[in-house]
Design an enzyme around this catalytic site. Structure first.
Site, PDB file in Angstrom:
ATOM      1  N   GLY A 128       0.818  -1.207   0.000  1.00 21.85           N
ATOM      2  CA  GLY A 128       0.000   0.000   0.000  1.00 21.85           C
ATOM      3  C   GLY A 128       0.849   1.253   0.000  1.00 21.85           C
ATOM      4  O   GLY A 128       2.042   1.232   0.304  1.00 21.85           O
ATOM      5  N   GLY A 157      -0.534   4.271   1.474  1.00 19.12           N
ATOM      6  CA  GLY A 157      -1.425   5.141   2.219  1.00 19.12           C
ATOM      7  C   GLY A 157      -0.683   6.048   3.171  1.00 19.12           C
ATOM      8  O   GLY A 157       0.508   6.334   2.991  1.00 19.12           O
ATOM      9  N   VAL A 197       0.473   5.753   6.247  1.00 18.73           N
ATOM     10  CA  VAL A 197       1.629   5.231   6.979  1.00 18.73           C
ATOM     11  C   VAL A 197       2.676   4.654   6.030  1.00 18.73           C
ATOM     12  O   VAL A 197       3.828   5.072   6.019  1.00 18.73           O
ATOM     13  CB  VAL A 197       1.188   4.179   8.014  1.00 18.73           C
ATOM     14  CG1 VAL A 197       2.403   3.536   8.681  1.00 18.73           C
ATOM     15  CG2 VAL A 197       0.295   4.813   9.077  1.00 18.73           C
ATOM     16  N   LYS A 208       3.066   0.081  23.129  1.00 15.21           N
ATOM     17  CA  LYS A 208       2.347   0.830  22.088  1.00 15.21           C
ATOM     18  C   LYS A 208       0.880   0.409  22.039  1.00 15.21           C
ATOM     19  O   LYS A 208      -0.026   1.251  21.888  1.00 15.21           O
ATOM     20  CB  LYS A 208       3.012   0.581  20.731  1.00 15.21           C
ATOM     21  CG  LYS A 208       2.192   0.960  19.478  1.00 15.21           C
ATOM     22  CD  LYS A 208       2.103   2.442  19.247  1.00 15.21           C
ATOM     23  CE  LYS A 208       1.218   2.803  18.055  1.00 15.21           C
ATOM     24  NZ  LYS A 208       1.679   2.320  16.754  1.00 15.21           N
TER      25      LYS A 208
END
Length: 307
Positions: free
Chosen positions: A7, A9, A11, A185
């Protein structure tokens, strides 16, 4: 080393773009519409760390290409099965898999599909989005990636990857305790995404309200108790540390899940809060706040039509 980013996108496009900007051999696996967009306008990044327009190499599912040395998964969790299927033809016996997804549920899936030895630990911290023109807008100081061997060892291959990632306009850091980093996280993002979507507001008004600090700390404690029961190697004082971190954030800071909700997109409720609730049930831990957040997200999904 040849890198394939799944991808292009908000990020993957950002971190892949920063590697490409450095001169790394990066290819993006994209759909036809995004490929055409990249060919016509380029990969456009507008960031407080510097703007750039790049014209990357792209692949579409089914096109022939040699195996890649590194595959970076930066897609949303609900697209993971599809992403794995699309990327498999480009994965060899020694290809390293670097996931930047939120949460932990994806690790078992990746280990099953690619083998435990080939999958690294990884995470990222960044506030970024795509605008209507497909431009990547990055607005906060953090543009960080952590990666490492699941065992914590400093192997030859991880040192080679560290060298590949070095000196680009983003912070790629090798970690000797990536498992702990990923759980920390997860705790942060599950809490942050939970409260910002529940109250439909950035972190500032949430934490400054009469019950804001109590709600944040209670949710952090609920989630941390699940993780400890599961044996996650998290810090003893992590709840207080992350509350302090949330209190230091810019008041207008939103979670990526909140931004997705504002756009009417799908959310990662099952992958993040839902997975935690499955663990809570397994260990018989009561989590009333987490249940409220998950229930709210599932109602949103049921009413959601702009998928």
């Amino acid at each position: 080393m040849k890198v394939l980013v799944v991808g292009a996108g908000a990020v993957g496009g950002y971190f892949g773009g920063r590697l490409l900007e450095k001169g790394v051999d990066v290819t993006f696996l994209v759909r036809e519409r995004r490929r055409k967009h990249l060919q016509e306008r380029g990969l456009v990044i507008k960031s407080i760390h510097g703007d750039v327009v790049l014209f990357p190499k792209t692949l579409q599912t089914g096109e022939k290409a040699d195996d890649f040395d590194v595959v970076i998964f930066s897609n949303k969790a609900y697209h993971l099965s599809e992403a794995i299927r699309d990327v498999k033809p480009y994965v060899g016996e020694k290809t390293l898999i670097l996931p930047l997804l939120n949460g932990m549920a994806h690790m078992d899936v990746l280990w099953t599909e690619f083998g435990r030895d080939n999958v690294l630990g990884g995470l990222c911290f960044i506030e970024t989005t795509l605008d209507e023109q497909g431009t990547i807008i990055q607005t906060s100081a953090s543009h960080d990636v952590k990666f490492g061997e699941w065992s914590g060892e400093i192997t030859g291959r991880i040192k080679e990857l560290e060298q590949l990632f070095s000196n680009c306009n983003a912070c790629f850091r090798l970690s000797e305790h990536i498992v702990t980093d990923m759980w920390h996280k997860y705790l942060f993002i599950a809490t942050m995404s939970g409260v910002t979507t529940l109250f439909r507001t950035p972190i500032g008004p949430i934490r400054s309200g009469e019950y804001g600090q109590e709600i944040l700390l209670s949710l952090l404690k609920e989630i941390a108790s699940i993780m400890r029961a599961h044996g996650a190697p998290i810090d003893e004082q992590i709840e207080a540390k992350q509350l302090a971190q949330m209190n230091e954030m810019m008041p207008e800071m939103k979670s990526s899940m909140q931004r997705d909700m504002e756009k009417g997109y799908m959310v990662e409720a099952d992958h993040l809060q839902g997975y935690l609730l499955k663990l809570a049930k397994q260990y018989q831990i009561d989590t009333p706040l987490l249940k409220v957040i998950y229930h709210h997200l599932k109602i949103y999904e049921q009413n959601q039509i702009h998928y």
